[in-house]
Design a protein around this motif. Structure first.
Motif, mmCIF file in Angstrom:
data_model
loop_
_atom_site.group_PDB
_atom_site.id
_atom_site.type_symbol
_atom_site.label_atom_id
_atom_site.label_comp_id
_atom_site.label_asym_id
_atom_site.label_seq_id
_atom_site.Cartn_x
_atom_site.Cartn_y
_atom_site.Cartn_z
ATOM 1 N N ARG A 1 -0.277 17.680 5.607
ATOM 2 C CA ARG A 1 0.882 17.514 6.495
ATOM 3 C C ARG A 1 0.907 16.143 7.171
ATOM 4 N N ARG A 2 0.542 15.127 6.424
ATOM 5 C CA ARG A 2 0.624 13.756 6.941
ATOM 6 C C ARG A 2 0.713 12.788 5.764
ATOM 7 N N LYS A 3 1.178 11.576 6.086
ATOM 8 C CA LYS A 3 1.202 10.528 5.067
ATOM 9 C C LYS A 3 -0.205 9.986 4.875
ATOM 10 N N GLU A 4 -0.578 9.806 3.614
ATOM 11 C CA GLU A 4 -1.908 9.307 3.295
ATOM 12 C C GLU A 4 -1.802 8.146 2.309
ATOM 13 N N GLU A 5 -2.694 7.203 2.438
ATOM 14 C CA GLU A 5 -2.763 6.118 1.469
ATOM 15 C C GLU A 5 -3.073 6.712 0.106
ATOM 16 N N PHE A 6 -2.318 6.265 -0.905
ATOM 17 C CA PHE A 6 -2.535 6.788 -2.246
ATOM 18 C C PHE A 6 -3.680 6.047 -2.926
ATOM 19 N N VAL A 7 -4.724 6.802 -3.237
ATOM 20 C CA VAL A 7 -5.877 6.258 -3.951
ATOM 21 C C VAL A 7 -6.077 7.130 -5.194
ATOM 22 N N PRO A 8 -5.778 6.623 -6.383
ATOM 23 C CA PRO A 8 -5.919 7.451 -7.579
ATOM 24 C C PRO A 8 -7.373 7.787 -7.878
ATOM 25 N N ILE A 9 -7.575 8.881 -8.546
ATOM 26 C CA ILE A 9 -8.929 9.306 -8.921
ATOM 27 C C ILE A 9 -9.567 8.258 -9.823
ATOM 28 N N MET B 1 0.847 -1.192 0.000
ATOM 29 C CA MET B 1 0.000 0.000 0.000
ATOM 30 C C MET B 1 0.885 1.245 0.000
ATOM 31 N N LEU B 2 0.848 2.005 -1.063
ATOM 32 C CA LEU B 2 1.645 3.213 -1.191
ATOM 33 C C LEU B 2 1.057 4.326 -0.325
ATOM 34 N N ARG B 3 1.923 4.949 0.457
ATOM 35 C CA ARG B 3 1.535 6.102 1.266
ATOM 36 C C ARG B 3 2.428 7.285 0.876
ATOM 37 N N ILE B 4 1.810 8.432 0.651
ATOM 38 C CA ILE B 4 2.516 9.644 0.222
ATOM 39 C C ILE B 4 2.300 10.742 1.256
ATOM 40 N N TYR B 5 3.385 11.450 1.606
ATOM 41 C CA TYR B 5 3.245 12.613 2.476
ATOM 42 C C TYR B 5 2.627 13.738 1.661
ATOM 43 N N ASN B 6 1.450 14.178 2.088
ATOM 44 C CA ASN B 6 0.712 15.223 1.399
ATOM 45 C C ASN B 6 1.002 16.562 2.072
ATOM 46 N N SER B 7 1.654 17.470 1.353
ATOM 47 C CA SER B 7 1.994 18.773 1.932
ATOM 48 C C SER B 7 0.755 19.551 2.352
ATOM 49 N N LEU B 8 -0.380 19.269 1.707
ATOM 50 C CA LEU B 8 -1.603 19.997 2.028
ATOM 51 C C LEU B 8 -2.151 19.597 3.393
#
Length: 484
Positions: A10-18, A1-8
């Motif tokens: 300010r935390r890592k979130e599971e990546f779910v594409p549109i 499960m890919l998790r990306i730090y979202n600058s908006l």
């Protein structure tokens, strides 16, 4: 499960594409008024690796990286040099492509230019005027009215009053709020201009990226990336004008890479402390520079020193040395393959590599895994485990390719002239560096001397090669050599 730090957020979130299985990504590219420096190289390498890994994980990726070819800096540089703006930008666009190719950056799927996107830019400004988010000042410029956008400041984490405290309205400007920013600049003498409903002029920098990204990827896309210095005000302004113009969320995940620093200062052209990509690549192989960049997490500061580059050079050399004489075919994992399929198998190296990259693209941990595979390969070779040697010798470059590493034949890398330390390129007697043919001839002479048990001559020839930065490795099948 890919998790990306979202600058908006300010935390890592599971990546779910549109759109399931597909990723749309936009990265702010170069403003083409000068050569790329190592700071620009970091942006290109970081998001090249992001795109490579997403593809290796099975996603269909549309990667867009723009070119800003009309801007205040470009106009100023052209005037300083008495040069035509189009000729200036054409030259630096060509240099940008040469540097990207030199760094082994895969080309983006689309590379829009601001001057070729004028219709979309003007249309977006028109929508913002019609919807009450923009106004025309007394000087003829069109400004974005920040007070009308409720979410302004979310990306930078700042309140409007806090931002205004650090701003001043210049007398020459006709904007009504210190935070308002220009969307369209009225034409001035000796500057390029395009026709618009408000008279001739040219776009502001921020609106260019909003128009180019939404034109290429639609009003709502997955990932927007760039350097940390763009988070405010550039990306903050992109959100405001894009969401106001389209009426929908602009981007789901914001990614920002950290600064490259020299002596604890940000590397930048304005400070004059920058090293161009082509200057560095004169002395170091592209994969050495890539390894150096990826040895720090993309969000962390990166300290540029010769020592760090030499450390990276030694690390890449060890990886290639381990692959010397090994089979180089991939094992169904590459930029086009599926790392996720392999991760679901039982290979612990692949699983750990994917775990590292799934953790917000943790390239330092991924590099550590490559070096573990190298150690395992060397052990298997010492133990005579041919099956394991063959597997690991295919696995190592296959995983490395996802990072843009280990893409060459080992001999090609190890014999690259840049592998020799700079002082060793010319011998103590001031002689020119040896060619590959010269080296092979000296090795042949040394081999003949050893066969005749003339150890003094053999040692002398080894010393001659060593002074030229050539390292020899005697093996049962012959003598191998590398520079450095």
């Amino acid at each position: 499960m890919l998790r990306i730090y979202n600058s908006l957020t300010r935390r890592k979130e599971e990546f779910v594409p549109i759109e399931p299985g597909k990723v749309r990504m936009y990265v702010c590219g170069m403003t083409v008024y000068d050569l790329c420096h190592v700071g620009h190289a970091r942006v290109m390498v970081v998001f090249d690796v992001v795109a490579r890994y997403l593809r290796a994980s099975g996603f269909e990726v549309t990667y867009v990286r723009n070119i800003t070819d009309i801007d205040d800096k470009i106009i100023r540089r052209a005037h300083e040099r008495g040069e035509n703006i189009q000729e200036l930008t054409a030259r630096y666009i060509e240099a940008l492509h040469e540097d990207a190719e030199g760094l082994q950056i895969l080309p983006p799927d689309r590379e829009p230019r601001a001057t070729e996107s004028m219709e979309a830019i003007i249309a977006m400004v028109q929508r913002l005027l019609e919807q009450g988010y923009a106004y025309q000042g007394e000087n003829g410029d069109i400004y974005y009215d920040v007070s009308h956008f409720e979410g302004y400041g979310a990306l930078s984490g700042k309140q409007l009053d806090e931002l205004r405290a650090g701003e001043r309205v210049q007398v020459s400007e006709a904007k009504t709020d210190p935070l308002d920013f220009v969307l369209w600049k009225a034409a001035k003498p000796n500057e390029p201009a395009w026709d618009s409903p408000w008279g001739p002029g040219r776009p502001g920098w921020h609106i260019e990226c909003s128009a180019m990204s939404t034109q290429a990827l639609g009003p709502h896309f997955d990932i927007h990336g760039g350097g940390q210095d763009l988070q405010f005000p550039h990306h903050e302004n992109e959100i405001a004008q894009s969401e106001a113009a389209t009426g929908c969320k602009f981007v789901n995940y914001w990614m920002h890479n950290g600064f490259v620093r020299v002596d604890d200062e940000k590397m930048s052209k304005s400070l004059g402390n920058f090293f161009t990509v082509r200057e560095v690549l004169e002395h170091y192989h592209p994969e050495v520079l890539r390894y150096f960049i990826l040895s720090s997490h993309y969000r962390s500061p990166l300290n540029y020193t010769e020592q760090q580059l030499e450390t990276a050079q030694a690390a890449v050399t060890r990886l290639y040395t381990a692959l010397r004489g090994m089979p180089g075919e991939g094992i169904s994992i590459s930029a086009q393959g599926s790392a996720q399929e392999l991760a679901e198998g039982d290979d612990p190296f692949v699983q750990r590599f994917c775990e590292a990259m799934d953790d917000d693209f943790n390239t330092p941990e991924a590099l550590a895994l490559l070096n573990e595979i190298r150690h395992a390969l060397n052990r298997a070779r010492e133990e005579g485990d041919k099956d394991k040697v063959q597997y690991l010798a295919r696995l190592l470059p296959s995983l490395g390719a996802i990072l843009g590493l280990l893409t060459q034949e080992p001999e090609q890398f190890l014999r690259d002239p840049r592998q020799a330390a700079a002082p060793s390129i010319v011998s103590a007697e001031g002689e020119a560096a040896l060619s590959d043919g010269d080296i092979e001839q000296l090795i042949a002479q040394r081999t003949a001397a050893r066969k005749n048990k003339d150890w003094a001559a053999a040692d002398h020839l080894r010393d001659v090669l060593k002074k030229q930065g050539i390292t020899l490795e005697d093996t049962p099948t012959g003598t191998l050599w590398r520079r450095g």
